[in-house]
Design a protein around this motif. Structure first.
Motif, mmCIF file in Angstrom:
data_model
loop_
_atom_site.group_PDB
_atom_site.id
_atom_site.type_symbol
_atom_site.label_atom_id
_atom_site.label_comp_id
_atom_site.label_asym_id
_atom_site.label_seq_id
_atom_site.Cartn_x
_atom_site.Cartn_y
_atom_site.Cartn_z
ATOM 1 N N TYR A 10 0.838 -1.196 0.000
ATOM 2 C CA TYR A 10 0.000 0.000 0.000
ATOM 3 C C TYR A 10 0.871 1.244 0.000
ATOM 4 O O TYR A 10 2.058 1.193 0.300
ATOM 5 N N ILE A 11 0.245 2.345 -0.359
ATOM 6 C CA ILE A 11 0.894 3.652 -0.343
ATOM 7 C C ILE A 11 0.064 4.541 0.577
ATOM 8 O O ILE A 11 -1.145 4.687 0.365
ATOM 9 N N PRO A 12 0.671 5.138 1.628
ATOM 10 C CA PRO A 12 -0.098 6.058 2.468
ATOM 11 C C PRO A 12 -0.404 7.347 1.700
ATOM 12 O O PRO A 12 0.434 7.851 0.956
ATOM 13 N N MET A 13 -1.618 7.849 1.867
ATOM 14 C CA MET A 13 -2.033 9.057 1.166
ATOM 15 C C MET A 13 -2.829 9.933 2.117
ATOM 16 O O MET A 13 -3.690 9.439 2.846
ATOM 17 N N GLN A 24 -6.432 13.287 7.262
ATOM 18 C CA GLN A 24 -6.357 11.896 7.681
ATOM 19 C C GLN A 24 -5.598 11.098 6.626
ATOM 20 O O GLN A 24 -5.413 11.563 5.511
ATOM 21 N N ILE A 25 -5.164 9.931 7.010
ATOM 22 C CA ILE A 25 -4.352 9.076 6.147
ATOM 23 C C ILE A 25 -5.165 7.850 5.753
ATOM 24 O O ILE A 25 -5.832 7.239 6.592
ATOM 25 N N VAL A 26 -5.109 7.497 4.473
ATOM 26 C CA VAL A 26 -5.647 6.219 4.013
ATOM 27 C C VAL A 26 -4.501 5.452 3.365
ATOM 28 O O VAL A 26 -3.522 6.041 2.918
ATOM 29 N N HIS A 27 -4.619 4.149 3.357
ATOM 30 C CA HIS A 27 -3.658 3.318 2.665
ATOM 31 C C HIS A 27 -4.282 2.915 1.335
ATOM 32 O O HIS A 27 -5.328 2.282 1.302
ATOM 33 N N MET A 28 -3.613 3.304 0.263
ATOM 34 C CA MET A 28 -4.087 3.032 -1.084
ATOM 35 C C MET A 28 -3.316 1.839 -1.644
ATOM 36 O O MET A 28 -2.105 1.720 -1.443
ATOM 37 N N ILE A 59 -8.814 1.966 -1.773
ATOM 38 C CA ILE A 59 -8.402 2.161 -0.388
ATOM 39 C C ILE A 59 -8.438 0.797 0.289
ATOM 40 O O ILE A 59 -9.452 0.109 0.249
ATOM 41 N N VAL A 60 -7.319 0.408 0.908
ATOM 42 C CA VAL A 60 -7.243 -0.903 1.551
ATOM 43 C C VAL A 60 -7.283 -0.811 3.074
ATOM 44 O O VAL A 60 -7.488 -1.816 3.741
ATOM 45 N N ALA A 61 -7.090 0.395 3.640
ATOM 46 C CA ALA A 61 -7.155 0.585 5.095
ATOM 47 C C ALA A 61 -7.334 2.064 5.399
ATOM 48 O O ALA A 61 -6.941 2.929 4.631
#
Length: 73
Positions: A10-13, A24-28, A59-61
């Motif tokens: 994943y890539i934090p975004m 806020q941060i999502v994991h893409m 979005i995975v998380a």
């Protein structure tokens, strides 16, 4: 037998809520190659309202509040 370390897939975004502007941060999902932009809904961690984001993959998380860094660190 040695443990194999998997690289995160994943890539934090960073995204911001349209309602309260909370960052806020999502994991893409991390992929190689061409990405297709897509609308997705996210529930804000602060005001709990849903808002749409347009990002290049699933979005995975998340979302998660960003970590605060203290001055001098």
């Amino acid at each position: 037998m040695p443990q194999v370390q998997m690289k995160p897939s994943y890539i934090p975004m960073t995204i911001s809520c349209d309602h309260c502007l909370q960052e806020q941060i999502v994991h893409m999902q991390a992929k190689t190659g061409f990405w297709q932009m897509a609308h997705q809904s996210v529930k804000c961690v602060k005001c709990e309202q849903y808002f749409d984001v347009m990002i290049p993959d699933a979005i995975v998380a998340g979302p998660f509040l960003p970590l605060k860094v203290s001055p001098g660190q």
